[in-house]
Design a protein around this motif. Sequence first.
Motif, PDB file in Angstrom:
ATOM      1  N   TRP A   1     -27.278 -21.447  15.442  1.00 40.41           N
ATOM      2  CA  TRP A   1     -26.270 -22.293  16.072  1.00 40.41           C
ATOM      3  C   TRP A   1     -24.929 -22.039  15.404  1.00 40.41           C
ATOM      4  O   TRP A   1     -24.835 -22.017  14.174  1.00 40.41           O
ATOM      5  CB  TRP A   1     -26.651 -23.771  15.945  1.00 40.41           C
ATOM      6  CG  TRP A   1     -27.699 -24.194  16.927  1.00 40.41           C
ATOM      7  CD1 TRP A   1     -29.053 -24.131  16.762  1.00 40.41           C
ATOM      8  CD2 TRP A   1     -27.482 -24.734  18.233  1.00 40.41           C
ATOM      9  NE1 TRP A   1     -29.693 -24.599  17.891  1.00 40.41           N
ATOM     10  CE2 TRP A   1     -28.761 -24.983  18.802  1.00 40.41           C
ATOM     11  CE3 TRP A   1     -26.339 -25.036  18.976  1.00 40.41           C
ATOM     12  CZ2 TRP A   1     -28.909 -25.515  20.088  1.00 40.41           C
ATOM     13  CZ3 TRP A   1     -26.484 -25.567  20.248  1.00 40.41           C
ATOM     14  CH2 TRP A   1     -27.755 -25.802  20.789  1.00 40.41           C
ATOM     15  N   VAL A   2     -23.891 -21.830  16.228  1.00 38.28           N
ATOM     16  CA  VAL A   2     -22.579 -21.462  15.723  1.00 38.28           C
ATOM     17  C   VAL A   2     -21.520 -22.336  16.381  1.00 38.28           C
ATOM     18  O   VAL A   2     -21.583 -22.625  17.584  1.00 38.28           O
ATOM     19  CB  VAL A   2     -22.259 -19.978  16.000  1.00 38.28           C
ATOM     20  CG1 VAL A   2     -20.930 -19.587  15.354  1.00 38.28           C
ATOM     21  CG2 VAL A   2     -23.374 -19.073  15.514  1.00 38.28           C
ATOM     22  N   CYS A   3     -20.555 -22.748  15.580  1.00 34.00           N
ATOM     23  CA  CYS A   3     -19.346 -23.398  16.098  1.00 34.00           C
ATOM     24  C   CYS A   3     -18.213 -22.396  15.902  1.00 34.00           C
ATOM     25  O   CYS A   3     -17.812 -22.120  14.766  1.00 34.00           O
ATOM     26  CB  CYS A   3     -19.074 -24.692  15.337  1.00 34.00           C
ATOM     27  SG  CYS A   3     -17.744 -25.690  16.029  1.00 34.00           S
ATOM     28  N   GLY A   4     -17.729 -21.807  17.004  1.00 32.84           N
ATOM     29  CA  GLY A   4     -16.842 -20.654  16.912  1.00 32.84           C
ATOM     30  C   GLY A   4     -15.366 -20.927  17.050  1.00 32.84           C
ATOM     31  O   GLY A   4     -14.559 -20.020  16.924  1.00 32.84           O
ATOM     32  N   ARG A   5     -14.981 -22.161  17.353  1.00 28.15           N
ATOM     33  CA  ARG A   5     -13.566 -22.547  17.462  1.00 28.15           C
ATOM     34  C   ARG A   5     -12.804 -21.747  18.526  1.00 28.15           C
ATOM     35  O   ARG A   5     -11.614 -21.531  18.425  1.00 28.15           O
ATOM     36  CB  ARG A   5     -12.869 -22.441  16.107  1.00 28.15           C
ATOM     37  CG  ARG A   5     -13.307 -23.527  15.116  1.00 28.15           C
ATOM     38  CD  ARG A   5     -12.843 -24.892  15.608  1.00 28.15           C
ATOM     39  NE  ARG A   5     -13.203 -25.965  14.683  1.00 28.15           N
ATOM     40  CZ  ARG A   5     -14.241 -26.784  14.825  1.00 28.15           C
ATOM     41  NH1 ARG A   5     -15.045 -26.642  15.870  1.00 28.15           N
ATOM     42  NH2 ARG A   5     -14.483 -27.742  13.964  1.00 28.15           N
ATOM     43  N   ASN A   6     -13.520 -21.274  19.522  1.00 28.71           N
ATOM     44  CA  ASN A   6     -12.911 -20.651  20.699  1.00 28.71           C
ATOM     45  C   ASN A   6     -11.994 -19.479  20.348  1.00 28.71           C
ATOM     46  O   ASN A   6     -10.925 -19.301  20.921  1.00 28.71           O
ATOM     47  CB  ASN A   6     -12.134 -21.691  21.505  1.00 28.71           C
ATOM     48  CG  ASN A   6     -11.944 -21.261  22.954  1.00 28.71           C
ATOM     49  OD1 ASN A   6     -12.683 -20.419  23.463  1.00 28.71           O
ATOM     50  ND2 ASN A   6     -10.966 -21.837  23.617  1.00 28.71           N
TER      51      ASN A   6
ATOM     52  N   SER B   1     -19.950 -13.308  21.447  1.00 28.36           N
ATOM     53  CA  SER B   1     -18.565 -13.641  21.145  1.00 28.36           C
ATOM     54  C   SER B   1     -18.474 -15.076  20.653  1.00 28.36           C
ATOM     55  O   SER B   1     -19.254 -15.948  21.055  1.00 28.36           O
ATOM     56  CB  SER B   1     -17.707 -13.462  22.401  1.00 28.36           C
ATOM     57  OG  SER B   1     -16.406 -13.990  22.197  1.00 28.36           O
ATOM     58  N   LEU B   2     -17.504 -15.325  19.780  1.00 29.68           N
ATOM     59  CA  LEU B   2     -17.260 -16.673  19.279  1.00 29.68           C
ATOM     60  C   LEU B   2     -16.173 -17.382  20.077  1.00 29.68           C
ATOM     61  O   LEU B   2     -15.641 -18.400  19.634  1.00 29.68           O
ATOM     62  CB  LEU B   2     -16.868 -16.607  17.799  1.00 29.68           C
ATOM     63  CG  LEU B   2     -17.913 -15.974  16.871  1.00 29.68           C
ATOM     64  CD1 LEU B   2     -17.402 -15.943  15.439  1.00 29.68           C
ATOM     65  CD2 LEU B   2     -19.233 -16.707  16.960  1.00 29.68           C
ATOM     66  N   GLY B   3     -15.866 -16.878  21.253  1.00 33.51           N
ATOM     67  CA  GLY B   3     -14.842 -17.469  22.103  1.00 33.51           C
ATOM     68  C   GLY B   3     -15.363 -18.644  22.904  1.00 33.51           C
ATOM     69  O   GLY B   3     -15.393 -18.604  24.142  1.00 33.51           O
TER      70      GLY B   3
END
Length: 240
Positions: free
Chosen positions: A130-135, A158-160
């Motif tokens: 689980w990742v929080c990518g900050r768009n 992608s972390l977008g």
Amino acid sequence: MKKVLFAVLAASVFTFAVSAQNSLVDEPNPETIGNESAMQALHEISLDKFEREGSWNVHISPDYGVITSRLFEGSPAMKDPLKEDEGKENEDTQVLGVKVEFFKRGINSFYITSQRPIPIEGVTKTVSVWVCGRNMGHELYLLVEDYFGRNYELYMGSLGFSGWKKLTAVVPPSPDGEHGIVQHSAYYGDKPGLRIIGFRVDCDPMLSRGAYYMYLDDLRCVTDLYDMQNHDEDDMADNW
């Protein structure tokens, strides 16, 4: 008649396109990855919940910035607990936060690696986190080591995106047991076939400025334990 045939053909093509698009959106199915027979015993296993301080290291080239990490209270609300973790929610309360302060824009990467490689028994099908990518449009890769100690990278996504998202990497099967990611071999004894080294984030050059924050939680895998579960109790282990 021609108009009717054209309409039917167009509808068929549209249906195929929609189904193909939906299949790309769905998570990979571990049951169909490298499955050559019906003899499988798939299990979802927790590898790390990011609860121990100092168990993960972070690194970036000093030419491009400064990186730090620490644990924070929190957890993805959409995360489903494993059956063996039900009733133990108080033991999974933290996430790993990573902060990168860029010096300048450029083509660069930073690494999040485990203090020790994490071994996985059986034949691994998928690995998820689980990742929080900050768009931000940076790219996340999983770094693994196979049975022979060879290093590979697997694209996770992608972390977008905003908020938490579960990213999954598929571990492709070896075509012949010698090339690609080899997870087991009858010639070299019995030992865990895949090891998790960590993650690499390739930064978008246009977005590599200021401070970037990301968070990780709940590293899991789906692995096939058929051979281990069907190993006779009186049979010796080839690990000496």
